[in-house]
Design a protein around this motif. Structure first.
Motif, PDB file in Angstrom:
ATOM      1  N   PRO A   1      56.310  75.367  23.546  1.00 34.76           N
ATOM      2  CA  PRO A   1      55.334  74.896  22.560  1.00 34.76           C
ATOM      3  C   PRO A   1      53.971  74.630  23.199  1.00 34.76           C
ATOM      4  O   PRO A   1      53.879  74.377  24.393  1.00 34.76           O
ATOM      5  CB  PRO A   1      55.958  73.581  22.064  1.00 34.76           C
ATOM      6  N   ARG A   2      52.921  74.742  22.357  1.00 32.20           N
ATOM      7  CA  ARG A   2      51.548  74.552  22.847  1.00 32.20           C
ATOM      8  C   ARG A   2      51.000  73.178  22.488  1.00 32.20           C
ATOM      9  O   ARG A   2      49.878  72.845  22.867  1.00 32.20           O
ATOM     10  CB  ARG A   2      50.620  75.610  22.228  1.00 32.20           C
TER      11      ARG A   2
ATOM     12  N   ARG B   1      55.545  72.399  29.609  1.00 30.54           N
ATOM     13  CA  ARG B   1      54.443  72.583  30.553  1.00 30.54           C
ATOM     14  C   ARG B   1      53.262  73.379  30.017  1.00 30.54           C
ATOM     15  O   ARG B   1      52.227  73.452  30.670  1.00 30.54           O
ATOM     16  CB  ARG B   1      54.967  73.229  31.846  1.00 30.54           C
ATOM     17  N   LYS B   2      53.402  73.975  28.846  1.00 33.16           N
ATOM     18  CA  LYS B   2      52.254  74.720  28.281  1.00 33.16           C
ATOM     19  C   LYS B   2      51.409  73.844  27.343  1.00 33.16           C
ATOM     20  O   LYS B   2      50.451  74.330  26.745  1.00 33.16           O
ATOM     21  CB  LYS B   2      52.754  75.937  27.489  1.00 33.16           C
TER      22      LYS B   2
ATOM     23  N   VAL C   1      66.977  70.593  24.715  1.00 32.00           N
ATOM     24  CA  VAL C   1      66.415  69.442  25.434  1.00 32.00           C
ATOM     25  C   VAL C   1      65.001  69.787  25.896  1.00 32.00           C
ATOM     26  O   VAL C   1      64.688  70.949  26.163  1.00 32.00           O
ATOM     27  CB  VAL C   1      67.242  68.988  26.679  1.00 32.00           C
ATOM     28  N   TYR C   2      64.184  68.734  25.992  1.00 29.57           N
ATOM     29  CA  TYR C   2      62.863  68.888  26.595  1.00 29.57           C
ATOM     30  C   TYR C   2      63.048  69.055  28.092  1.00 29.57           C
ATOM     31  O   TYR C   2      63.919  68.429  28.703  1.00 29.57           O
ATOM     32  CB  TYR C   2      62.014  67.627  26.373  1.00 29.57           C
ATOM     33  N   VAL C   3      62.200  69.897  28.687  1.00 25.86           N
ATOM     34  CA  VAL C   3      62.192  70.003  30.144  1.00 25.86           C
ATOM     35  C   VAL C   3      60.749  70.016  30.625  1.00 25.86           C
ATOM     36  O   VAL C   3      59.889  70.653  30.028  1.00 25.86           O
ATOM     37  CB  VAL C   3      62.983  71.254  30.620  1.00 25.86           C
ATOM     38  N   SER C   4      60.517  69.239  31.695  1.00 27.11           N
ATOM     39  CA  SER C   4      59.174  69.246  32.319  1.00 27.11           C
ATOM     40  C   SER C   4      59.305  69.926  33.666  1.00 27.11           C
ATOM     41  O   SER C   4      59.200  71.139  33.763  1.00 27.11           O
ATOM     42  CB  SER C   4      58.629  67.817  32.402  1.00 27.11           C
ATOM     43  N   GLY C   5      59.594  69.166  34.735  1.00 30.03           N
ATOM     44  CA  GLY C   5      59.829  69.809  36.033  1.00 30.03           C
ATOM     45  C   GLY C   5      61.241  70.362  36.155  1.00 30.03           C
ATOM     46  O   GLY C   5      61.508  71.242  36.977  1.00 30.03           O
ATOM     47  N   GLY C   6      62.165  69.784  35.409  1.00 30.51           N
ATOM     48  CA  GLY C   6      63.567  70.216  35.453  1.00 30.51           C
ATOM     49  C   GLY C   6      64.343  69.694  36.659  1.00 30.51           C
ATOM     50  O   GLY C   6      65.502  70.045  36.842  1.00 30.51           O
ATOM     51  N   THR C   7      63.711  68.842  37.472  1.00 29.68           N
ATOM     52  CA  THR C   7      64.372  68.429  38.724  1.00 29.68           C
ATOM     53  C   THR C   7      65.496  67.418  38.483  1.00 29.68           C
ATOM     54  O   THR C   7      66.494  67.430  39.202  1.00 29.68           O
ATOM     55  CB  THR C   7      63.355  67.831  39.727  1.00 29.68           C
ATOM     56  N   LEU C   8      65.346  66.566  37.504  1.00 25.95           N
ATOM     57  CA  LEU C   8      66.426  65.616  37.203  1.00 25.95           C
ATOM     58  C   LEU C   8      67.515  66.321  36.399  1.00 25.95           C
ATOM     59  O   LEU C   8      68.714  66.173  36.671  1.00 25.95           O
ATOM     60  CB  LEU C   8      65.889  64.401  36.433  1.00 25.95           C
ATOM     61  N   LEU C   9      67.084  67.107  35.428  1.00 26.52           N
ATOM     62  CA  LEU C   9      68.066  67.845  34.613  1.00 26.52           C
ATOM     63  C   LEU C   9      68.962  68.702  35.502  1.00 26.52           C
ATOM     64  O   LEU C   9      70.176  68.747  35.330  1.00 26.52           O
ATOM     65  CB  LEU C   9      67.334  68.733  33.594  1.00 26.52           C
TER      66      LEU C   9
END
Ligand SMILES: Cc1cc2nc3c(=O)[nH]c(=O)nc-3n(C[C@H](O)[C@H](O)[C@H](O)COP(=O)(O)OP(=O)(O)OC[C@H]3O[C@@H](n4cnc5c(N)ncnc54)[C@H](O)[C@@H]3O)c2cc1C
Length: 299
Positions: A20-21, A65-66, A38-46
């Motif tokens: 999404p923008r 991230r977009k 699920v939402y993901v940002s860096g994905g490091t915890l997921l």
């Protein structure tokens, strides 16, 4: 090999990716897809949760991230704002954060290792409900900006944590960023964050403790005292009884014992396979008492 067998037996599918923008578009996607996304940002915890089997890989990843503007740190009048996509690497090296929220910059320095910090975001750390940034944000009186599908609003970290830990944050709600008040008090403001893990570095925290206060060296008095602790997957929390003991009182070696006890008895944590709650309570007490002792010895 046993591990190869486990990998081959696993479901071999790649989740669909949506990018999404805008916050609104992200929220609408999540509302429509519910538990399938699920939402993901860096994905490091997921990633650690998927690997440990504590969370299932979803059908759809909503990659945030977009979304424009969420990766910026901006110094505005009275505040420093940071979008939720600001990475922990950026938090670590930002002079603006070092000035407005030194304990938060220090917390970022102690999380994981460079490769993880380059991906890991402030928003993901906060949204987990237990990231190591949270005790530091508590002592800086930070506010969290959240988007609920209609409004963008700010709420104190403590109030947001109360909602998060009582299960009243709706699944689609987004962390948009943080706001840190820029203090213009002059004088020396202490701001410290300390983490204890099972080894010296690159380790998950057992206890993370943070402290902020104005220090009047003449009267040896602390004011505006904020103490907080968290660690592991425990709830980050203010330590109100210990704060009250220190507020406006002359700091003496005699007072340190009482502060230690107030932290130890006031910090609610949990037993895990590696450390008991009692161990974590003592550790939090020691971390805070040690910093106050260091302050006394430095005068
Ligand atoms: C080796 C390693 C060591 C680590 N060490 C530490 C450590 O010492 N301390 C620590 O605190 N963490 C640690 N972590 C965990 C993790 O790296 C951080 O907590 C990181 O900040 C999470 O950010 P992220 O962007 O990767 O989150 P993600 O993995 O993308 O997301 C985390 C959670 O937040 C949700 N989410 C993400 N962004 C948003 C948003 N904007 N709004 C709403 N929900 C959102 C996701 O759905 C997910 O549930 C470690 C991870 C690894 C792999």
């Amino acid at each position: 090999m046993e591990t190869m067998g486990a990998i081959q037996d696993g479901p071999l599918f790649t989740p669909a990716l949506r990018q999404p923008r805008s916050l609104r578009e992200a929220w609408e996607l999540k509302s429509g897809l519910g538990d399938r996304a699920v939402y993901v940002s860096g994905g490091t915890l997921l990633r650690t949760q998927w690997e440990a089997g504590t969370a299932a890989v979803p059908q759809v990843l909503i990659d945030l991230r977009k979304i424009a503007g969420m990766g910026d740190m901006i110094e505005a009048e009275g505040y420093l704002t940071a979008g939720s996509l600001v990475t922990l690497a950026a938090c670590r090296s930002s002079s603006a954060l070092a000035s407005a929220g030194p304990a938060a910059a220090e917390a970022a320095r102690q999380i994981a290792a460079p490769a993880v910090r380059n991906l890991a975001t402030l928003g993901g750390n906060i949204a987990s409900g237990y990231g190591d940034m949270l005790p530091a944000l508590l002592v800086h009186d930070a506010e969290i900006a959240v988007y609920d599908g209609e409004f963008l609003s700010v709420q104190p970290v403590e109030a947001w944590l109360e909602r998060r830990w009582s299960g009243s944050v709706p699944p689609g709600e987004l962390v948009a960023g943080i706001r840190l008040p820029r203090r213009e008090t002059g004088g020396a403001r202490l701001a410290i964050c300390r983490k204890v893990g099972r080894r010296e570095a690159f380790t998950a925290s057992l206890v993370t403790a943070a402290l902020a206060a104005d220090w009047d060296a003449g009267s040896r008095t602390l004011r505006g005292v904020r103490l907080a602790a968290g660690g592991g997957s425990g709830r980050p929390q203010r330590l109100a009884a210990a704060e009250a003991l220190l507020e406006d009182a002359e700091l003496t070696h005699g007072l340190l014992g009482a502060v230690y006890e107030a932290v130890e008895s006031g910090f609610a944590s949990y037993d895990d396979p590696f450390a008991s709650e009692a161990y974590k309570q003592k550790t939090a007490g020691n971390l805070i008492a040690a910093e106050l002792w260091r302050l006394l010895e430095s005068e």
